[in-house]
Design a protein around this motif. Structure first.
Motif, PDB file in Angstrom:
ATOM      1  N   SER A 133      -9.352  56.474  79.491  1.00 41.54           N
ATOM      2  CA  SER A 133      -8.539  57.660  79.275  1.00 41.54           C
ATOM      3  C   SER A 133      -6.832  57.477  79.473  1.00 41.54           C
ATOM      4  O   SER A 133      -7.082  56.359  79.988  1.00 41.54           O
ATOM      5  CB  SER A 133      -8.938  58.942  80.281  1.00 41.54           C
ATOM      6  N   ARG A 134      -5.945  58.397  78.936  1.00 37.99           N
ATOM      7  CA  ARG A 134      -4.830  57.926  79.267  1.00 37.99           C
ATOM      8  C   ARG A 134      -4.527  57.684  80.764  1.00 37.99           C
ATOM      9  O   ARG A 134      -3.707  56.831  81.324  1.00 37.99           O
ATOM     10  CB  ARG A 134      -3.918  59.159  78.653  1.00 37.99           C
ATOM     11  N   GLU A 135      -5.029  58.518  81.587  1.00 40.08           N
ATOM     12  CA  GLU A 135      -4.911  58.058  83.153  1.00 40.08           C
ATOM     13  C   GLU A 135      -5.464  56.994  83.720  1.00 40.08           C
ATOM     14  O   GLU A 135      -4.801  56.236  84.576  1.00 40.08           O
ATOM     15  CB  GLU A 135      -5.661  59.279  83.991  1.00 40.08           C
ATOM     16  N   GLU A 136      -6.582  56.624  83.116  1.00 39.51           N
ATOM     17  CA  GLU A 136      -7.007  55.135  83.358  1.00 39.51           C
ATOM     18  C   GLU A 136      -6.276  54.088  82.839  1.00 39.51           C
ATOM     19  O   GLU A 136      -5.992  52.958  83.588  1.00 39.51           O
ATOM     20  CB  GLU A 136      -8.382  55.044  82.733  1.00 39.51           C
ATOM     21  N   ILE A 137      -5.688  54.263  81.953  1.00 39.55           N
ATOM     22  CA  ILE A 137      -4.689  53.150  81.291  1.00 39.55           C
ATOM     23  C   ILE A 137      -3.417  52.916  82.073  1.00 39.55           C
ATOM     24  O   ILE A 137      -3.031  51.840  82.306  1.00 39.55           O
ATOM     25  CB  ILE A 137      -4.299  53.564  79.789  1.00 39.55           C
ATOM     26  N   MET A 140      -4.417  51.225  85.209  1.00 39.52           N
ATOM     27  CA  MET A 140      -4.475  49.847  85.035  1.00 39.52           C
ATOM     28  C   MET A 140      -3.224  49.170  84.912  1.00 39.52           C
ATOM     29  O   MET A 140      -3.058  48.077  85.568  1.00 39.52           O
ATOM     30  CB  MET A 140      -5.438  49.487  83.652  1.00 39.52           C
ATOM     31  N   TRP A 141      -2.063  49.810  84.178  1.00 40.51           N
ATOM     32  CA  TRP A 141      -0.848  49.154  84.243  1.00 40.51           C
ATOM     33  C   TRP A 141      -0.223  49.009  85.447  1.00 40.51           C
ATOM     34  O   TRP A 141       0.710  48.298  85.797  1.00 40.51           O
ATOM     35  CB  TRP A 141      -0.169  49.587  82.901  1.00 40.51           C
ATOM     36  N   ALA A 142      -0.427  50.024  86.274  1.00 43.23           N
ATOM     37  CA  ALA A 142       0.296  50.302  87.522  1.00 43.23           C
ATOM     38  C   ALA A 142      -0.295  48.857  88.334  1.00 43.23           C
ATOM     39  O   ALA A 142       0.358  48.411  89.186  1.00 43.23           O
ATOM     40  CB  ALA A 142      -0.024  51.571  88.126  1.00 43.23           C
ATOM     41  N   ALA A 143      -1.761  48.809  88.392  1.00 43.56           N
ATOM     42  CA  ALA A 143      -2.083  47.839  89.261  1.00 43.56           C
ATOM     43  C   ALA A 143      -2.043  46.492  88.728  1.00 43.56           C
ATOM     44  O   ALA A 143      -2.106  45.451  89.234  1.00 43.56           O
ATOM     45  CB  ALA A 143      -3.671  48.065  89.326  1.00 43.56           C
ATOM     46  N   PHE A 144      -2.129  46.279  87.172  1.00 42.80           N
ATOM     47  CA  PHE A 144      -1.854  45.103  86.487  1.00 42.80           C
ATOM     48  C   PHE A 144      -0.725  45.136  85.582  1.00 42.80           C
ATOM     49  O   PHE A 144      -0.933  45.174  84.209  1.00 42.80           O
ATOM     50  CB  PHE A 144      -3.089  44.699  85.781  1.00 42.80           C
ATOM     51  N   PRO A 145       0.505  45.182  86.137  1.00 42.66           N
ATOM     52  CA  PRO A 145       1.831  45.062  85.328  1.00 42.66           C
ATOM     53  C   PRO A 145       1.663  43.868  84.072  1.00 42.66           C
ATOM     54  O   PRO A 145       1.672  42.854  84.537  1.00 42.66           O
ATOM     55  CB  PRO A 145       2.680  45.451  85.909  1.00 42.66           C
ATOM     56  N   PRO A 146       1.857  44.231  82.830  1.00 39.98           N
ATOM     57  CA  PRO A 146       2.292  43.045  82.176  1.00 39.98           C
ATOM     58  C   PRO A 146       3.704  42.399  82.479  1.00 39.98           C
ATOM     59  O   PRO A 146       4.386  42.895  82.904  1.00 39.98           O
ATOM     60  CB  PRO A 146       2.318  43.627  80.556  1.00 39.98           C
ATOM     61  N   ASP A 147       3.640  41.054  81.858  1.00 39.70           N
ATOM     62  CA  ASP A 147       5.037  40.716  82.179  1.00 39.70           C
ATOM     63  C   ASP A 147       6.114  41.116  81.160  1.00 39.70           C
ATOM     64  O   ASP A 147       5.869  41.689  80.438  1.00 39.70           O
ATOM     65  CB  ASP A 147       4.733  38.862  82.000  1.00 39.70           C
TER      66      ASP A 147
END
Length: 170
Positions: A133-137, A140-147
């Protein structure tokens, strides 16, 4: 307490005599540290007030009673360390080993960089199989932010899935 009595008591409390064999000593120590942080009143049992106090210590005030009740219902009774460990064992039981998860990501990383593009991963996770879901995405980005280049370190994701977050151990 005699060993047989301790084992019976652990089983009666919702634990298992082999719950400690599910984890290595380092993991057990990490769970013990987490348990100690959550057991705010240090009575050896995690209760509703411990959860509320832990949330408050993390800056999350006004947690709804229903949310805390739902968390407490996940245990069959009082949450001592053995029950706590058993609950995590049950949650992690379905997780594949780290090398299997990493191998799945490597298929998406033909150059072997250890990263994949955020946009590509997000597209896969929102359009294939058990869609995020949008919330899960967002989580995920909050926990594993891209560089800064938009790359996601999938090896870190695999490690956290199988071992927990290294940041929590600091």
């Amino acid at each position: 307490m005699a060993p047989k009595k301790a084992r019976r008591k652990a089983v009666a409390e919702g634990g298992s005599s082999n719950v400690f064999s599910m984890f290595d000593q380092t993991q057990i120590q990490e769970f013990k540290e987490a348990f100690t942080v959550i057991d705010q009143n240090r009575d050896g049992i995690i209760d509703k007030e411990d959860l509320r106090d832990t949330f408050a210590a993390m800056g999350r005030l006004n947690v709804k009673n229903e949310e805390i009740d739902d968390m407490m219902k996940e245990a069959s009774g009082p949450i001592n360390f053995t029950v706590f460990l058993t609950m995590f064992g049950e949650k992690l039981k379905g997780a594949d080993p780290e090398d299997v998860i990493t191998g799945a990501f490597k298929v998406l990383d033909p150059e072997g960089k250890g990263t994949i593009k955020k946009q590509f991963l997000e597209e896969l996770l929102t359009t294939q199989c058990d869609r995020f879901s949008r919330e899960e995405i967002t989580n995920m980005w909050a926990a594993f932010p891209p560089d800064v280049g938009g790359n996601v370190d999938y090896k870190n994701i695999c490690y956290v899935i199988t071992h927990g977050d290294a940041k929590d151990q600091e």
